[in-house]
Design an enzyme around this catalytic site. Structure first.
Site, PDB file in Angstrom:
ATOM      1  N   LYS A 149      -5.724   6.784 -32.118  1.00 42.41           N
ATOM      2  CA  LYS A 149      -4.342   7.085 -32.509  1.00 42.41           C
ATOM      3  C   LYS A 149      -3.363   6.461 -31.531  1.00 42.41           C
ATOM      4  CE  LYS A 149      -4.647   8.012 -35.953  1.00 42.41           C
ATOM      5  NZ  LYS A 149      -5.973   7.884 -36.293  1.00 42.41           N
ATOM      6  N   CYS A 178       1.257  14.743 -56.850  1.00 41.78           N
ATOM      7  CA  CYS A 178       1.885  14.353 -58.107  1.00 41.78           C
ATOM      8  C   CYS A 178       3.401  14.464 -57.964  1.00 41.78           C
ATOM      9  CB  CYS A 178       1.426  15.292 -59.218  1.00 41.78           C
ATOM     10  SG  CYS A 178      -0.356  15.411 -59.340  1.00 41.78           S
ATOM     11  N   HIS A 234     -20.172   6.604 -13.851  1.00 42.38           N
ATOM     12  CA  HIS A 234     -21.002   5.412 -14.086  1.00 42.38           C
ATOM     13  C   HIS A 234     -20.150   4.163 -14.220  1.00 42.38           C
ATOM     14  CE1 HIS A 234     -24.688   7.719 -14.399  1.00 42.38           C
ATOM     15  NE2 HIS A 234     -24.027   8.591 -15.149  1.00 42.38           N
ATOM     16  N   LYS A 278      -3.353  -0.449 -44.198  1.00 36.98           N
ATOM     17  CA  LYS A 278      -3.761   0.917 -44.492  1.00 36.98           C
ATOM     18  C   LYS A 278      -5.202   0.948 -44.987  1.00 36.98           C
ATOM     19  CE  LYS A 278      -3.626   5.295 -44.926  1.00 36.98           C
ATOM     20  NZ  LYS A 278      -3.796   6.090 -43.677  1.00 36.98           N
ATOM     21  N   TRP A 293      -1.470  12.174 -59.220  1.00 35.15           N
ATOM     22  CA  TRP A 293      -2.401  11.767 -58.161  1.00 35.15           C
ATOM     23  C   TRP A 293      -3.649  12.579 -58.447  1.00 35.15           C
ATOM     24  CZ3 TRP A 293      -3.093   8.602 -53.939  1.00 35.15           C
ATOM     25  CH2 TRP A 293      -4.030   8.987 -52.997  1.00 35.15           C
ATOM     26  N   GLU A 337      -3.489   2.451 -31.718  1.00 41.81           N
ATOM     27  CA  GLU A 337      -3.078   1.721 -32.923  1.00 41.81           C
ATOM     28  C   GLU A 337      -1.594   1.858 -33.218  1.00 41.81           C
ATOM     29  OE1 GLU A 337      -4.773   2.954 -36.654  1.00 41.81           O
ATOM     30  OE2 GLU A 337      -4.899   5.030 -36.018  1.00 41.81           O
ATOM     31  N   ARG A 363       5.022   8.486 -53.401  1.00 47.36           N
ATOM     32  CA  ARG A 363       4.070   9.590 -53.194  1.00 47.36           C
ATOM     33  C   ARG A 363       2.653   9.192 -53.604  1.00 47.36           C
ATOM     34  NH1 ARG A 363       6.813  14.876 -53.512  1.00 47.36           N
ATOM     35  NH2 ARG A 363       5.039  15.747 -54.590  1.00 47.36           N
ATOM     36  N   GLU A 402     -11.209   9.795 -31.563  1.00 49.11           N
ATOM     37  CA  GLU A 402     -10.084   9.735 -32.510  1.00 49.11           C
ATOM     38  C   GLU A 402      -8.761   9.714 -31.764  1.00 49.11           C
ATOM     39  OE1 GLU A 402      -9.695   8.843 -35.325  1.00 49.11           O
ATOM     40  OE2 GLU A 402      -7.750   9.594 -35.928  1.00 49.11           O
ATOM     41  N   ASN A 439       1.938  20.024 -60.465  1.00 49.18           N
ATOM     42  CA  ASN A 439       1.553  19.428 -59.192  1.00 49.18           C
ATOM     43  C   ASN A 439       0.877  20.535 -58.405  1.00 49.18           C
ATOM     44  OD1 ASN A 439       1.282  18.034 -56.825  1.00 49.18           O
ATOM     45  ND2 ASN A 439       3.419  18.257 -56.192  1.00 49.18           N
ATOM     46  N   GLY A 440      -0.365  20.294 -57.957  1.00 46.49           N
ATOM     47  CA  GLY A 440      -1.081  21.314 -57.175  1.00 46.49           C
ATOM     48  C   GLY A 440      -2.532  21.383 -57.608  1.00 46.49           C
TER      49      GLY A 440
END
Ligand code: AGP
Length: 604
Positions: free
Chosen positions: A481, A2, A500, A599, A73, A484, A27, A477, A99-100
């Site tokens: 990273k 937030c 193999h 995104k 948010w 991309e 944000r 993963e 905020n939190g």
């Protein structure tokens, strides 16, 4: 996260509040509101964008030179007008923005309702307004000082009181707050960008610090209301740098936000004795009687599902499958009313993931979502949701969403073990609570070395990521990273697969990132790495501290804080994110917006 703004001065407050909220739009948010104080408190708030708030305000007469504003948010309570901030107390004398995450808000809300307080929203924030009301005897600072003693969690709070017309009181605990110092006016914001147009002289509040702001004074106190002599911070950043809090890119900022993101995701879900408290996220009825677990996801979220599959296969005596959503939706779906479908998506809007979800639901599957966006399509269509509390993820390459997804999966695995097998190991959950600080120490220990090592990748055309078991899931993963954002071809490989075929590509100086954290597979991995060494491959080895001597296979060895094998993936991914970031920077790539990528892939 937030956004908070506030103003005490001589000018009309509404333009400052709206301008400040616009500076915080990056944000991410789903609703917005302001409150101005001119004899009376007037709250104006709406779900939607700041433009929607402006339309609302255009229909009203706004005046006053003291006020607070907020972009929300959503974490607790879907996006709605009622859940938007500011929040009143019962009497309308107090207005709060926050905020939190208040971990113990459910208990506090129950207590306050029993004392006669009437709530208007589903938010955790509103308990703050009513707590202040409970303690308010005319001194706002003292009332807030008492109220925060009841709070557990993270909070940046700004409060106005109708009968304290010339002051704005704030407090900071684990969520940022800065105070801009003006002439005859003072400014408040969650982040520096919102006040840079007015001043570069700021107080950056530390955890536990409170402040009482008037147009001519800013007094800072600790939680015991003892005055603090605060140093003025001179802001040297330009506005763009300020949005990234001084980091060069949003991705690097979000890599460094992971300790807080994981901490916020765990908040309120494990008590101090290591007991799970997530039945409010996942009702027992959703899991009782399941005979199979299926995961569906895409991209990084799919790699998180690989982690979930490994975990559940080991801990439960149930068949566990995972499938790329784009594949799942075009196969004959084998799901029924006793299938628990776990759907993972940061955005909650990925087209393939939603398509697969709807097919499984049509077959009667029970759907548990893990997502970062409250009010997203996935959150609304699932039967239950476990939200990651990573805050908005701006960079296209997912980092903090992934680690918080792993944290949620670990909690879910423990919950299923508890509900289906009647057993859970509190010590393993205590180990999870140590991960945020351990992530921070990985960054502190290794970021510089990884920046140097990344130079070796600048001219590389291929890089191989090797692991076995959970390390193989993590390697998946790591390769994504690198691929991309640096456009270097990365490939993940199960250690035993090398001979193999892929070993044919291992030649002198070919970079190999090796993950060796799974105790039972360590010897096998070391022998695979000897095959790489024999062909001159250059090995960056990631292992847990005190887990062995790897000097005969690792050219560069990064030792990570000791933790359980099951938790190692939350640490091994950090060096791989950092390595990918610095390789991409060395190749002058656009780290936050890599070519061809979006995104959120909301179309097939
Ligand atoms: C990962 O870094 C990418 N941003 C991409 O693979 C992403 O994970 C994928 O598109 C899934 O997105 P979602 O989690 O929002 O569903």
């Amino acid at each position: 996260m937030c956004g908070i703004v506030g103003y005490v001065g001589l000018q009309e407050v509404a333009p400052f509040l709206l301008q400040g909220l616009k500076k915080l739009e990056y944000r991410g948010y789903d609703s917005a509101g302001i409150c101005e104080l001119n004899g009376k408190l007037h709250v104006h708030k709406t779900q939607g964008r700041i433009a929607d708030l402006e339309c609302l305000l255009n229909q009203k007469v706004i005046s006053g030179s003291v006020g607070i504003g907020h972009t929300r948010w959503a974490t607790h309570g879907a996006p709605s007008d009622d859940n938007a901030h500011p929040h009143y107390d019962c009497t309308g004398n107090i207005a709060v923005v926050h905020n939190g995450i208040i971990e113990n808000y459910q208990d506090l809300k129950t207590l306050l309702i029993a004392e006669g307080h009437v709530f208007r929203s589903e938010t955790d924030t509103e308990v703050i307004s009513h707590l202040i009301e409970k303690y308010y005897q005319g001194n706002l600072l003292e009332a807030i000082g008492l109220a925060i003693k009841d709070l557990r969690g993270s909070y940046a709070i700004a409060v106005l009181a109708q009968d304290s017309p010339d002051e704005l009181v704030v407090v900071r605990q684990d969520s940022p707050l800065v105070i801009g110092l003006g002439m005859g006016e003072n400014y408040l914001a969650s982040d520096i960008p919102a006040i840079l147009d007015y001043t570069r002289n700021v107080y950056i509040l530390e955890d536990g610090e409170m402040a009482r702001m008037t147009r001519d004074t800013v007094e800072v106190f600790n939680k015991e209301l003892v005055p603090i002599d605060k140093a003025v911070f001179q802001v040297e950043w330009d506005p763009i740098q300020a949005e990234k809090e001084g980091f060069a890119d949003f991705m690097l900022k979000e890599i460094h936000e992971q300790p807080k993101a994981v901490r916020d995701t765990l908040a309120g879900r494990i008590d101090q004795d290591g007991n799970l408290t997530i039945s409010h996220d996942i009702p027992v009825s959703l899991v009782k009687g399941i005979t199979k677990v299926q995961f569906i996801a895409c991209g990084t979220a799919y790699h998180a599902s690989l982690y979930g599959k490994c975990l559940l296969e080991d801990l439960l005596e149930l068949p566990v499958e995972t499938e790329l959503a784009s594949e799942y939706r075009y196969k004959r779906v084998k799901a029924d009313a006793n299938t628990l479908l776990i759907v993972i998506s940061q955005s909650g809007e990925t087209a393939d993931t939603l398509g697969a979800l709807r097919l499984a639901k049509a077959k009667g599957a029970r759907v548990l979502a893990i997502t970062n966006v409250v009010g997203s399509t996935l959150a609304r269509e699932a039967d239950a949701v476990m939200f990651t509390h990573a805050g908005p993820e701006i960079a296209v390459a997912s980092t903090k969403a992934y680690t918080t997804q792993l944290a949620c999966l670990y909690l879910i695995a423990a919950y299923l073990q508890e509900q289906l097998l009647g057993r859970v190991d509190p010590s393993s959950l205590i180990a999870l609570t140590k991960i945020p600080d351990q992530i921070a120490s990985v960054l502190a220990m290794h970021e510089e070395r990884l920046r140097d090592y990344a130079q070796k990748l600048v001219k590389a055309t291929d890089a191989f990521f090797l692991g076995r078991g959970l390390d193989y899931a993590s390697a998946m993963e790591g390769q994504l990273k690198l691929k991309e954002i640096s456009y270097i071809h990365g490939e993940a490989l199960a250690g035993g697969e090398l001979k193999h075929g892929t070993l044919a590509l291992v030649m002198p100086d070919v970079p190999v990132i090796a993950l060796v954290t799974q105790s039972l597979l360590k010897e096998k991995m070391v022998s695979n790495l000897k095959e790489v060494k024999a062909r001159g491959g250059d090995i960056l080895l990631l292992a847990l501290a005190d887990s062995g001597d790897f000097s005969d296979v690792g050219d560069e060895i990064l030792l990570l804080p000791s933790t359980l094998d099951f938790l190692a993936p939350l640490l091994t991914v950090i060096p791989m994110q950092v390595l990918a970031y610095y390789a991409a920077k060395a190749r002058n790539c656009d780290v936050d917006k890599p070519r061809n990528l979006a995104k959120s892939v909301t179309v097939e």
